[in-house]
Design an enzyme around this catalytic site. Structure first.
Site, mmCIF file in Angstrom:
data_model
loop_
_atom_site.group_PDB
_atom_site.id
_atom_site.type_symbol
_atom_site.label_atom_id
_atom_site.label_comp_id
_atom_site.label_asym_id
_atom_site.label_seq_id
_atom_site.Cartn_x
_atom_site.Cartn_y
_atom_site.Cartn_z
ATOM 1 C CE LYS A 296 0.817 1.260 4.466
ATOM 2 N NZ LYS A 296 1.415 2.578 4.871
ATOM 3 C CG ASP B 169 -0.730 0.141 8.574
ATOM 4 O OD1 ASP B 169 -1.535 1.028 8.924
ATOM 5 O OD2 ASP B 169 0.428 0.381 8.198
#
Length: 283
Positions: A11, A137
């Protein structure tokens, strides 16, 4: 023997803002993340013996109980009374200690894979609850895509917009520990990032507004430590990148480009500048 293979995409942060410091010492963050097609692969296979075995093709990765993938397997086995063991193979493509969520994405992929392997039939909410126990995350990485993230990583709002862009990534040959960056944050002086404007730009498919409002509140701290990060950004913009930004707490810098020709120019400009350079796309 049936094995399950899950893709674990990296990401990047299109926006990262620090809202303030909580009473528990942690900081409240607001972020916009998007997945890219630079991916690790996680393969899980059943074992008759009640053990957790981890293998990796990356010598920098711990393959013991310190690895988040191990923690996932241990937690799921305990929570759902799983008596059989599991072998987990990590094929690494995402750089480690790079601010790209590789470890978190591996953990998320392991949750999804074990859900299938052991036929747990876990809902998205149940998988996210496991992810929260592993790292901030991980909940986002379970769903991936483009999303606004808040709280401890548990407030996830998927963004109804499509960013189709080329991404050039540069991972300098040093790491930055997130844990050492946050103590240096002064919420009164850091550069704030307008997360709402980024979300609106994505939802409105307004690329010009997006690149105008993208920002990372941690950038100044990491650049003060490692000025090389700024040099990478400058080099990418000079080569024609629409925008260049540090992701996470660094040190990785990414550039967005609308065309592959543009991305090739940026890629070639930094290819000899750093060893780890990638040209990928948003997912």
């Amino acid at each position: 023997m049936v094995s399950i293979i899950e893709r674990a995409p990296a990401k990047i942060n299109l926006g990262l803002d620090v809202l303030g410091k909580r009473e528990d010492g942690y900081h409240d963050l607001e972020m916009v993340m998007i997945s890219i097609d630079l991916c690790d692969y996680v393969t899980v296979s059943p074992l008759k013996d009640d053990v957790i075995m981890i293998e990796s093709d990356c010598p920098k990765m711990p393959i013991n109980e310190k690895n988040d993938v191990y923690k996932v397997a241990k937690l799921i086995k305990s929570r759902y009374a799983i008596s059989e063991g599991v072998s987990i193979l990590l094929n690494k493509k995402i750089p480690v200690c790079a601010g790209m969520g590789g470890g978190s994405s591996d953990a998320a992929a392991t949750i999804r894979a074990l859900n299938q392997l052991w036929d747990l039939k876990l809902s998205m909410e149940e998988m996210i609850a496991i992810g929260i126990a592993i790292g901030s995350d991980v909940p986002y990485c379970i769903q991936a895509g483009c999303a606004k993230i808040g709280g401890k990583g548990d407030r996830i709002e998927l963004i109804d917009g499509k960013l189709s862009s080329w991404v050039v990534l540069v991972k300098p040959d040093f790491g930055i520990s997130t844990r050492t960056v946050f103590p240096e944050i002064d919420c009164d002086v850091i550069s704030r990032v307008d997360i709402s404007a980024i979300v609106n730009a994505l939802e409105g498919n307004n690329y010009s507004d997006l690149i105008t409002h993208m920002g990372n509140a941690l950038e100044d701290i990491s650049i003060a430590r490692k000025p090389f990060i700024q040099k990478v950004k400058d080099k990418m913009v000079a080569a024609g990148a629409d925008v260049a930004l540090m992701t996470g707490s660094g040190p990785t810098v990414f550039a967005l480009c609308q065309t592959e020709k543009q991305a090739n120019r940026v890629f070639n400009s930094v290819k000899g500048f750093c060893k780890e350079v990638y040209k990928v796309r948003t997912l």
